[in-house]
Design an enzyme around this catalytic site. Structure first.
Site, mmCIF file in Angstrom:
data_model
loop_
_atom_site.group_PDB
_atom_site.id
_atom_site.type_symbol
_atom_site.label_atom_id
_atom_site.label_comp_id
_atom_site.label_asym_id
_atom_site.label_seq_id
_atom_site.Cartn_x
_atom_site.Cartn_y
_atom_site.Cartn_z
ATOM 1 N N GLU A 140 45.572 12.290 3.125
ATOM 2 C CA GLU A 140 44.555 12.531 4.144
ATOM 3 C C GLU A 140 44.946 11.787 5.418
ATOM 4 O OE1 GLU A 140 39.694 12.271 4.289
ATOM 5 O OE2 GLU A 140 40.780 10.633 3.311
ATOM 6 N N LYS A 165 37.277 19.912 4.053
ATOM 7 C CA LYS A 165 36.573 18.931 3.219
ATOM 8 C C LYS A 165 35.070 19.195 3.209
ATOM 9 C CE LYS A 165 36.471 13.868 2.670
ATOM 10 N NZ LYS A 165 36.864 12.605 3.355
ATOM 11 N N CYS A 170 40.026 13.373 -0.854
ATOM 12 C CA CYS A 170 39.472 12.014 -0.927
ATOM 13 C C CYS A 170 38.075 11.937 -1.552
ATOM 14 C CB CYS A 170 39.496 11.384 0.461
ATOM 15 S SG CYS A 170 39.339 9.569 0.445
#
EC number: 3.5.1.128
Length: 307
Positions: A66, A141, A183
């Site tokens: 990321e 995301k 993440c």
């Protein structure tokens, strides 16, 4: 085991039950660990050096963490440094993929989407490139990290970023069917279950974990996601100090479907390597058929299959 690696990283031999006479013919993946700063060209050089090393060692797919493009000092700098998918930086990565002849998982690109002019906010976008430099899929995301952890400093990702609208179906790569996440997504098992039920064999969680949550949660969450989905889990991570306000935990790793960490980086920049044994994955799923044993009549369809 596979030639010279960064001193910051290690690679472990697979467990005896996963090794076969043809183990060296299994697809090899590389997990790259970097320390991004606000300097985009410096970051590209660091990532490109690791990708070229991965290609030299025979990897078919390299994973970057990321914020591989940059980690800014504040939301205003984040927005200023962001680019569209068709911008110069991704063009450089496309050329790198072609030059090296491998696939690239670009784990979290600060993307100015089509609605940038209206929103003045970006997406945290995971981009998958094939060995010809073409975009195969993108995932934005869906879970934004708005948290306040004592000792780690506040994180308010939504100040500059919009949540993605959907999950993306797993895609076929030279290493297997790959399901994309980013993440903070790893804290939501519903997402990993949905990807597994849609056919994922590898889950990837490119990350920039903090110094407090990292030691407590990083490895245990990754191993849990691998065990419950019976997938390989690949997690490329940011490491070290990015600037005066932020540091990351590191410890990039690959976990097999049994929950064993089969490759790991330690503190500094570098890479680690792992072979993906899909026959072992299928054997494990046959011996321990947890997805056949689910009881949606009792608790609903957690992680309902993607359409």
């Amino acid at each position: 085991m596979l030639g010279t690696l960064s001193s910051a990283c290690t690679i472990h031999r697979p467990r005896a039950m996963a090794v076969s006479s043809s183990s060296w013919e299994l697809p090899l993946v590389a997990v790259c660990q970097v320390t991004s700063t606000p300097d985009k060209q410096q970051n590209f050089k660091a990532c490109a050096d690791l990708v070229r090393e991965a290609a030299r060692l025979g990897a078919c797919l390299a994973f970057l963490p990321e914020a591989f493009d940059f980690i800014a000092r504040d939301p205003a700098e984040t927005l200023r440094l962001s680019e569209p998918l068709g911008g110069d930086l991704l063009g450089e990565y496309a050329q790198l993929a072609r030059e090296c002849g491998l696939w690239l998982s670009l784990g979290g690109f600060h993307e100015r989407g089509q609605n940038w002019e209206q929103t003045q906010k970006i997406y945290n976008c995971h981009v998958l490139l094939n060995s010809k430099g073409s975009v195969v899929t993108t995932y934005r995301k869906t879970h934004l990290c708005d948290v306040e952890i004592p000792g780690q400093g506040p994180m308010h990702e939504s100040n500059s970023t919009m949540p993605g609208p959907s999950l993306e179906s797993p895609v076929s790569t030279p290493a297997g069917q790959l399901g994309l996440a980013i993440c903070y997504d790893m804290r939501f098992p519903e997402l990993s279950l949905a990807l597994a039920q849609a056919g994922a064999e590898i889950l990837t969680y490119p990350s920039a974990f903090g110094s407090v949550t990292g030691p407590a949660h990083w490895e245990v969450l990754l191993r849990a996601r691998a065990i419950e989905t019976q997938c390989y889990v690949v997690a490329a991570a940011q490491c070290g100090r990015h600037h005066e306000q932020r540091a990351s935990y590191g410890h990039s790793m690959v976990v097999d479907p049994w929950g064993t960490v089969v490759a790991r980086c330690s503190e500094g920049p570098g890479l680690c390597l792992a072979r993906i044994d899909l026959s072992y994955l299928r054997q494990l799923r046959q011996h321990l058929p947890v997805f056949q044993h689910r009881r949606p009549d009792l608790y609903g369809h957690l992680g309902h299959p993607l359409s």
